[in-house]
Design a protein around this motif. Structure first.
Motif, PDB file in Angstrom:
ATOM      1  N   ALA A   1      44.878  26.823  63.523  1.00 48.18           N
ATOM      2  CA  ALA A   1      45.792  27.967  63.610  1.00 48.18           C
ATOM      3  C   ALA A   1      46.745  28.005  62.426  1.00 48.18           C
ATOM      4  N   VAL A   2      47.239  26.841  62.026  1.00 53.81           N
ATOM      5  CA  VAL A   2      48.154  26.764  60.873  1.00 53.81           C
ATOM      6  C   VAL A   2      47.454  27.252  59.614  1.00 53.81           C
ATOM      7  N   ASN A   3      46.246  26.771  59.382  1.00 52.80           N
ATOM      8  CA  ASN A   3      45.531  27.154  58.164  1.00 52.80           C
ATOM      9  C   ASN A   3      45.072  28.609  58.198  1.00 52.80           C
ATOM     10  N   ASN A   4      44.821  29.146  59.378  1.00 43.75           N
ATOM     11  CA  ASN A   4      44.503  30.571  59.481  1.00 43.75           C
ATOM     12  C   ASN A   4      45.704  31.425  59.083  1.00 43.75           C
ATOM     13  N   GLU A   5      46.893  30.972  59.463  1.00 39.09           N
ATOM     14  CA  GLU A   5      48.108  31.692  59.076  1.00 39.09           C
ATOM     15  C   GLU A   5      48.317  31.627  57.564  1.00 39.09           C
ATOM     16  N   VAL A   6      48.025  30.495  56.968  1.00 40.61           N
ATOM     17  CA  VAL A   6      48.125  30.362  55.512  1.00 40.61           C
ATOM     18  C   VAL A   6      47.168  31.327  54.826  1.00 40.61           C
ATOM     19  N   THR A   7      45.955  31.417  55.340  1.00 34.14           N
ATOM     20  CA  THR A   7      44.965  32.351  54.777  1.00 34.14           C
ATOM     21  C   THR A   7      45.453  33.789  54.892  1.00 34.14           C
ATOM     22  N   ARG A   8      46.068  34.128  56.026  1.00 35.90           N
ATOM     23  CA  ARG A   8      46.614  35.479  56.200  1.00 35.90           C
ATOM     24  C   ARG A   8      47.687  35.775  55.145  1.00 35.90           C
ATOM     25  N   LEU A   9      48.550  34.788  54.895  1.00 35.42           N
ATOM     26  CA  LEU A   9      49.610  34.972  53.903  1.00 35.42           C
ATOM     27  C   LEU A   9      49.042  35.103  52.492  1.00 35.42           C
ATOM     28  N   ASN A  10      47.951  34.367  52.203  1.00 37.59           N
ATOM     29  CA  ASN A  10      47.293  34.524  50.906  1.00 37.59           C
ATOM     30  C   ASN A  10      46.874  35.963  50.682  1.00 37.59           C
ATOM     31  N   GLY A  11      46.329  36.573  51.722  1.00 36.11           N
ATOM     32  CA  GLY A  11      45.914  37.973  51.621  1.00 36.11           C
ATOM     33  C   GLY A  11      47.084  38.904  51.393  1.00 36.11           C
ATOM     34  N   ILE A  12      48.214  38.621  52.028  1.00 33.15           N
ATOM     35  CA  ILE A  12      49.410  39.451  51.829  1.00 33.15           C
ATOM     36  C   ILE A  12      49.896  39.361  50.391  1.00 33.15           C
ATOM     37  N   TYR A  13      49.890  38.144  49.830  1.00 33.91           N
ATOM     38  CA  TYR A  13      50.295  37.994  48.432  1.00 33.91           C
ATOM     39  C   TYR A  13      49.367  38.771  47.503  1.00 33.91           C
ATOM     40  N   GLN A  14      48.074  38.745  47.813  1.00 37.09           N
ATOM     41  CA  GLN A  14      47.125  39.510  46.990  1.00 37.09           C
ATOM     42  C   GLN A  14      47.443  40.996  47.056  1.00 37.09           C
ATOM     43  N   LYS A  15      47.752  41.498  48.246  1.00 33.08           N
ATOM     44  CA  LYS A  15      48.081  42.914  48.387  1.00 33.08           C
ATOM     45  C   LYS A  15      49.366  43.262  47.641  1.00 33.08           C
ATOM     46  N   MET A  16      50.345  42.353  47.675  1.00 31.11           N
ATOM     47  CA  MET A  16      51.596  42.606  46.970  1.00 31.11           C
ATOM     48  C   MET A  16      51.366  42.704  45.463  1.00 31.11           C
ATOM     49  N   LEU A  17      50.526  41.825  44.924  1.00 30.92           N
ATOM     50  CA  LEU A  17      50.218  41.892  43.497  1.00 30.92           C
ATOM     51  C   LEU A  17      49.474  43.185  43.164  1.00 30.92           C
ATOM     52  N   ASP A  18      48.523  43.548  44.021  1.00 27.78           N
ATOM     53  CA  ASP A  18      47.762  44.780  43.801  1.00 27.78           C
ATOM     54  C   ASP A  18      48.679  46.001  43.844  1.00 27.78           C
ATOM     55  N   ASN A  19      49.567  46.031  44.820  1.00 28.53           N
ATOM     56  CA  ASN A  19      50.481  47.169  44.959  1.00 28.53           C
ATOM     57  C   ASN A  19      51.456  47.269  43.789  1.00 28.53           C
ATOM     58  N   SER A  20      51.780  46.112  43.204  1.00 23.67           N
ATOM     59  CA  SER A  20      52.695  46.103  42.058  1.00 23.67           C
ATOM     60  C   SER A  20      51.962  46.297  40.738  1.00 23.67           C
ATOM     61  N   GLN A  21      50.634  46.401  40.808  1.00 28.28           N
ATOM     62  CA  GLN A  21      49.780  46.560  39.626  1.00 28.28           C
ATOM     63  C   GLN A  21      49.918  45.384  38.657  1.00 28.28           C
ATOM     64  N   VAL A  22      50.033  44.204  39.237  1.00 31.19           N
ATOM     65  CA  VAL A  22      50.016  42.976  38.447  1.00 31.19           C
ATOM     66  C   VAL A  22      48.575  42.477  38.425  1.00 31.19           C
ATOM     67  N   LYS A  23      48.049  42.220  37.238  1.00 30.10           N
ATOM     68  CA  LYS A  23      46.657  41.789  37.125  1.00 30.10           C
ATOM     69  C   LYS A  23      46.547  40.289  37.324  1.00 30.10           C
ATOM     70  N   LEU A  24      45.712  39.890  38.298  1.00 30.14           N
ATOM     71  CA  LEU A  24      45.533  38.487  38.614  1.00 30.14           C
ATOM     72  C   LEU A  24      44.306  37.926  37.897  1.00 30.14           C
ATOM     73  N   PHE A  25      44.501  36.759  37.266  1.00 30.30           N
ATOM     74  CA  PHE A  25      43.409  36.022  36.639  1.00 30.30           C
ATOM     75  C   PHE A  25      43.198  34.746  37.447  1.00 30.30           C
ATOM     76  N   ASN A  26      42.014  34.607  38.032  1.00 25.55           N
ATOM     77  CA  ASN A  26      41.704  33.404  38.802  1.00 25.55           C
ATOM     78  C   ASN A  26      41.172  32.327  37.876  1.00 25.55           C
ATOM     79  N   GLY A  27      41.935  31.276  37.710  1.00 26.03           N
ATOM     80  CA  GLY A  27      41.503  30.196  36.833  1.00 26.03           C
ATOM     81  C   GLY A  27      42.694  29.435  36.284  1.00 26.03           C
ATOM     82  N   TYR A  28      42.395  28.325  35.604  1.00 24.23           N
ATOM     83  CA  TYR A  28      43.433  27.471  35.038  1.00 24.23           C
ATOM     84  C   TYR A  28      43.837  27.998  33.673  1.00 24.23           C
ATOM     85  N   ALA A  29      45.118  28.302  33.523  1.00 26.43           N
ATOM     86  CA  ALA A  29      45.613  28.863  32.259  1.00 26.43           C
ATOM     87  C   ALA A  29      46.063  27.751  31.317  1.00 26.43           C
TER      88      ALA A  29
END
Length: 453
Positions: free
Chosen positions: A86-114
């Motif tokens: 249950a704890v890790n499912n909640e973490v996964t839900r929050l990950n999705g919210i952060y993704q939506k916030m970045l998308d809504n703000s039009q911030v481009k996400l790069f998946n990888g080590y910078a």
């Protein structure tokens, strides 16, 4: 010169995301990179999952108290796997919210080590981008002391959220807030907990009354705390029944403990700077952390850093505030507003503790005999009918030269919720007379802060 981005943020933890979104709101073109899950330590391996586990650990005490109020609680049992899922499912839900916030703000996400190639160029895998300004927000990571033989058999606080089985016996090395919190969590969930610390008290740096109150309460709850240990020269060996831990005291007394798991969460965290490419820039690293000035600027004019990688005050709300202050100043044309005075902090132990401002020791060093301390220790009303021995401690520290409250501390239920409001008053320079003039909310524990004499 033209760049791909006005701002590129390395690290999509709480501070990095806060800065990226705020800068984008002002019209900046923003990119951000993250090699792990969005949200950083707090969301994935810290504050959020830990606090959910804290809640889970409180239910046995709640069941015990219920009988005093006429409730009959039947047989209870705890399912670790269900809780951790249950704890890790909640973490996964929050990950999705952060993704939506970045998308809504039009911030481009790069998946990888910078990795920094130079002061304006970042490589994320095979892709390279350029940016006018770069903000480093890569956070920190737990460390394992290499002086301990068999350290490879130990886990860190990052690992505990993914354990499929509850450790029935666990040894926690270190007395910092992370170690204390996990000791209390696992004890509350029914594990046999031994905590090994270097000194004679946990929570070094906190007010002495807080340290004493929490340590005593932990011991009363069944946590064994072994003090004055040579934590650098322990030995961990796998045996048929789990792990054998050899502990030496500073006076060379040796003890062997058998456990299922060892958590080294409290032996320290360090800035996560590995393979970041700082050597390709003028950014300076001092004592393992990125050196920054007043406005989070590094030695490289266009590169800035916030959060745990700068090792100032390693708290999520501080990183968020630093990130927003950076964006407000450079993209919102506002004055840079970030203060490190009177930052409140909580320890989600059992009992809980929270503090803001100076400890009594710090206040006496600064103000000498002008310091006056007000204390109140009592049993909260909640525990009277069940006749449980739980206590709450509250403490105000006052500079009598000005009558200002320079420190406020609490151990007890809802300490963080209560001190948050008190922190506003302390930050505004409230006097003891201001506290005294405030009408109490009765009956409540919080009223003690305005009735202490």
């Amino acid at each position: 010169m033209s760049y791909d981005f006005d701002l590129f943020v390395i690290g999509a933890g709480s501070g990095g995301i806060a800065a990226a979104r705020r800068a984008a709101e002002y019209g900046a073109k923003v990119g951000i990179s993250e090699f792990n899950r969005l949200g950083g330590t707090c969301v994935n391996r810290g504050c959020v999952p830990k606090k959910l586990m804290v809640y889970a650990s409180h239910f046995p005490d709640n069941f015990k108290a219920a009988s005093g109020y006429g409730w009959t609680v039947g047989e209870t049992s705890f399912n670790w796997e269900k809780m951790i899922t249950a704890v890790n499912n909640e973490v996964t839900r929050l990950n999705g919210i952060y993704q939506k916030m970045l998308d809504n703000s039009q911030v481009k996400l790069f998946n990888g080590y910078a990795q920094l190639i130079d002061s304006h160029t970042i490589a994320i895998g095979e892709e390279k981008v350029t940016a006018d300004k770069i903000l480093i927000a890569v956070g920190g990571k737990p460390t394992k002391p290499d002086t301990i033989t068999g350290i490879e058999h130990a886990m860190t606080s990052d690992d505990i959220f993914h354990l499929q089985k509850q450790p029935k016996r666990i040894v926690i090395i270190g007395g910092g807030y992370i170690g204390v919190e996990f000791a209390c969590i696992l004890n509350g969930l029914g594990s046999e907990v031994t905590q090994v610390i270097r000194g004679d008290k946990i929570l070094k740096g906190f007010d002495e009354d807080i340290r004493e109150e929490i340590q005593t309460a932990m011991q009363h709850k069944g946590i064994r705390i072994i003090t004055n240990c040579d934590c650098d020269h322990m030995k961990i060996e796998p045996i048929e029944t789990g792990l054998q831990i050899t502990i030496k005291s500073l006076d060379n007394h040796e003890e062997i403990i058998v456990a299922d798991a060892v958590s080294l969460a409290a032996t320290g965290r360090i800035p996560n700077l590995e393979n970041l490419g700082l050597e390709n820039t003028k950014v300076e690293v001092v004592k393992g952390a990125i050196a920054v000035g007043e406005k989070s600027q590094t030695a490289e004019a266009n590169i800035y850093a916030i959060g745990d990688c700068t090792d100032r005050i390693n708290l999520t709300p501080v990183a968020i505030k630093e990130g927003r202050a950076f964006a407000d100043h450079f993209y919102g044309d506002k004055s840079y507003r970030m203060s490190y005075d009177n930052v409140p902090t909580a320890v989600f132990s059992s009992p809980e503790a929270c503090t803001v401002g100076l400890t009594e020791t710090e206040a006496r060093e600064r103000y000498g005999e002008a310091v006056k301390v007000y204390r109140s220790k009592f049993r909260p009303m909640y525990y009277t009918l069940p006749d449980l021995p739980e206590k709450t401690l509250m403490k105000l520290i006052v500079d009598t030269n000005t009558d200002k409250v320079v420190g406020a501390h609490m151990v007890g239920d809802d300490a963080a919720e209560i001190i948050q409001g008190v922190a506003i008053a302390v930050n505004m320079g409230a006097t003891k007379a201001d506290f005294d003039a405030t009408v109490a909310i009765h009956p409540s524990s919080a009223e003690e802060f305005v009735t202490m004499r």
